[in-house]
Design a protein around this motif. Sequence first.
Motif, PDB file in Angstrom:
ATOM      1  N   VAL A   1       0.834  -1.204   0.000  1.00  0.00           N
ATOM      2  CA  VAL A   1       0.000   0.000   0.000  1.00  0.00           C
ATOM      3  C   VAL A   1       0.870   1.255   0.000  1.00  0.00           C
ATOM      4  O   VAL A   1       0.622   2.197  -0.758  1.00  0.00           O
ATOM      5  N   VAL A   2       1.912   1.262   0.809  1.00  0.00           N
ATOM      6  CA  VAL A   2       2.817   2.416   0.848  1.00  0.00           C
ATOM      7  C   VAL A   2       3.516   2.589  -0.495  1.00  0.00           C
ATOM      8  O   VAL A   2       3.606   3.691  -1.030  1.00  0.00           O
ATOM      9  N   ALA A   3       4.004   1.497  -1.069  1.00  0.00           N
ATOM     10  CA  ALA A   3       4.685   1.581  -2.367  1.00  0.00           C
ATOM     11  C   ALA A   3       3.733   2.076  -3.454  1.00  0.00           C
ATOM     12  O   ALA A   3       4.097   2.916  -4.288  1.00  0.00           O
ATOM     13  N   ALA A   4       2.493   1.601  -3.453  1.00  0.00           N
ATOM     14  CA  ALA A   4       1.509   2.050  -4.444  1.00  0.00           C
ATOM     15  C   ALA A   4       1.198   3.530  -4.264  1.00  0.00           C
ATOM     16  O   ALA A   4       1.066   4.279  -5.233  1.00  0.00           O
ATOM     17  N   GLY A   5       1.089   3.973  -3.026  1.00  0.00           N
ATOM     18  CA  GLY A   5       0.822   5.391  -2.768  1.00  0.00           C
ATOM     19  C   GLY A   5       1.953   6.285  -3.242  1.00  0.00           C
ATOM     20  O   GLY A   5       1.728   7.300  -3.897  1.00  0.00           O
ATOM     21  N   VAL A   6       3.171   5.913  -2.944  1.00  0.00           N
ATOM     22  CA  VAL A   6       4.326   6.703  -3.377  1.00  0.00           C
ATOM     23  C   VAL A   6       4.433   6.693  -4.899  1.00  0.00           C
ATOM     24  O   VAL A   6       4.636   7.727  -5.538  1.00  0.00           O
ATOM     25  N   GLY A   7       4.256   5.534  -5.498  1.00  0.00           N
ATOM     26  CA  GLY A   7       4.314   5.437  -6.960  1.00  0.00           C
ATOM     27  C   GLY A   7       3.222   6.264  -7.624  1.00  0.00           C
ATOM     28  O   GLY A   7       3.459   6.961  -8.610  1.00  0.00           O
ATOM     29  N   GLY A   8       2.008   6.206  -7.093  1.00  0.00           N
ATOM     30  CA  GLY A   8       0.906   7.001  -7.639  1.00  0.00           C
ATOM     31  C   GLY A   8       1.162   8.482  -7.516  1.00  0.00           C
ATOM     32  O   GLY A   8       0.879   9.257  -8.433  1.00  0.00           O
ATOM     33  N   TYR A   9       1.709   8.907  -6.389  1.00  0.00           N
ATOM     34  CA  TYR A   9       2.017  10.322  -6.207  1.00  0.00           C
ATOM     35  C   TYR A   9       3.064  10.780  -7.224  1.00  0.00           C
ATOM     36  O   TYR A   9       2.906  11.804  -7.871  1.00  0.00           O
ATOM     37  N   LEU A  10       4.130  10.004  -7.362  1.00  0.00           N
ATOM     38  CA  LEU A  10       5.188  10.395  -8.294  1.00  0.00           C
ATOM     39  C   LEU A  10       4.687  10.402  -9.733  1.00  0.00           C
ATOM     40  O   LEU A  10       5.014  11.297 -10.504  1.00  0.00           O
ATOM     41  N   PHE A  11       3.878   9.421 -10.108  1.00  0.00           N
ATOM     42  CA  PHE A  11       3.341   9.368 -11.466  1.00  0.00           C
ATOM     43  C   PHE A  11       2.368  10.521 -11.706  1.00  0.00           C
ATOM     44  O   PHE A  11       2.402  11.182 -12.728  1.00  0.00           O
ATOM     45  N   GLY A  12       1.499  10.800 -10.761  1.00  0.00           N
ATOM     46  CA  GLY A  12       0.480  11.843 -10.917  1.00  0.00           C
ATOM     47  C   GLY A  12       1.012  13.253 -10.796  1.00  0.00           C
ATOM     48  O   GLY A  12       0.390  14.191 -11.278  1.00  0.00           O
ATOM     49  N   SER A  13       2.159  13.451 -10.166  1.00  0.00           N
ATOM     50  CA  SER A  13       2.671  14.804  -9.965  1.00  0.00           C
ATOM     51  C   SER A  13       3.483  15.296 -11.155  1.00  0.00           C
ATOM     52  O   SER A  13       3.836  16.458 -11.221  1.00  0.00           O
ATOM     53  N   ARG A  14       3.770  14.419 -12.106  1.00  0.00           N
ATOM     54  CA  ARG A  14       4.518  14.827 -13.289  1.00  0.00           C
ATOM     55  C   ARG A  14       3.551  15.408 -14.299  1.00  0.00           C
ATOM     56  O   ARG A  14       2.438  14.951 -14.459  1.00  0.00           O
ATOM     57  N   SER A  15       3.960  16.421 -14.994  1.00  0.00           N
ATOM     58  CA  SER A  15       3.110  17.075 -15.974  1.00  0.00           C
ATOM     59  C   SER A  15       3.898  17.320 -17.246  1.00  0.00           C
ATOM     60  O   SER A  15       5.085  17.599 -17.210  1.00  0.00           O
ATOM     61  N   SER A  16       3.209  17.228 -18.366  1.00  0.00           N
ATOM     62  CA  SER A  16       3.866  17.525 -19.635  1.00  0.00           C
ATOM     63  C   SER A  16       3.617  18.966 -20.068  1.00  0.00           C
ATOM     64  O   SER A  16       4.013  19.366 -21.151  1.00  0.00           O
ATOM     65  N   ALA A  17       2.937  19.741 -19.233  1.00  0.00           N
ATOM     66  CA  ALA A  17       2.659  21.140 -19.569  1.00  0.00           C
ATOM     67  C   ALA A  17       3.944  21.959 -19.540  1.00  0.00           C
ATOM     68  O   ALA A  17       4.811  21.752 -18.699  1.00  0.00           O
ATOM     69  N   THR A  18       4.064  22.880 -20.505  1.00  0.00           N
ATOM     70  CA  THR A  18       5.193  23.801 -20.513  1.00  0.00           C
ATOM     71  C   THR A  18       4.676  25.201 -20.252  1.00  0.00           C
ATOM     72  O   THR A  18       3.641  25.603 -20.792  1.00  0.00           O
ATOM     73  N   ILE A  19       5.370  25.929 -19.404  1.00  0.00           N
ATOM     74  CA  ILE A  19       4.991  27.305 -19.093  1.00  0.00           C
ATOM     75  C   ILE A  19       5.771  28.223 -20.015  1.00  0.00           C
ATOM     76  O   ILE A  19       6.990  28.098 -20.136  1.00  0.00           O
ATOM     77  N   GLN A  20       5.058  29.128 -20.668  1.00  0.00           N
ATOM     78  CA  GLN A  20       5.651  30.015 -21.657  1.00  0.00           C
ATOM     79  C   GLN A  20       5.112  31.428 -21.480  1.00  0.00           C
ATOM     80  O   GLN A  20       4.206  31.662 -20.696  1.00  0.00           O
TER      81      GLN A  20
END
Length: 126
Positions: A22-41
């Motif tokens: 459960v802890v590993a899934a939570g950490v993995g989900g957070y890291l995956f979900g916190s990444r964004s492909s948006a670029t600020i311009q």
Amino acid sequence: MASTRTTVSPRPRGVLLVVALVVAAGVGGYLFGSRSSATIQTGRADSAEGAISITTADWTYGVPLDGVMWTDRLNSLHESGRPECLAPDVASFRVRFAAVQVTVNDSTWRPVVWIDCRTALEQARR
């Protein structure tokens, strides 16, 4: 001399394994979900009654009249509505924004997903 052997019941091991998963899934989900492909311009915004565009050196972005997230001059985030700094009566000005690149069937576009109105209104009124 008789030796005593201590055994650990399988139940605590199973509970520890579930907790670790459960802890590993939570950490993995957070890291995956916190990444964004948006670029600020930053680009030049032009706003009219029925359209908003932002032009950079290499692209012209169409901005939705409603449904784009934006941050107002008081640093409040809005999830929809026309950004206050992009009213139809405002002259061209530089604005910070975020966009993502989407490619489907060899067609590419870059939807605007966020507008920063914190400093844009001051620039537009100059």
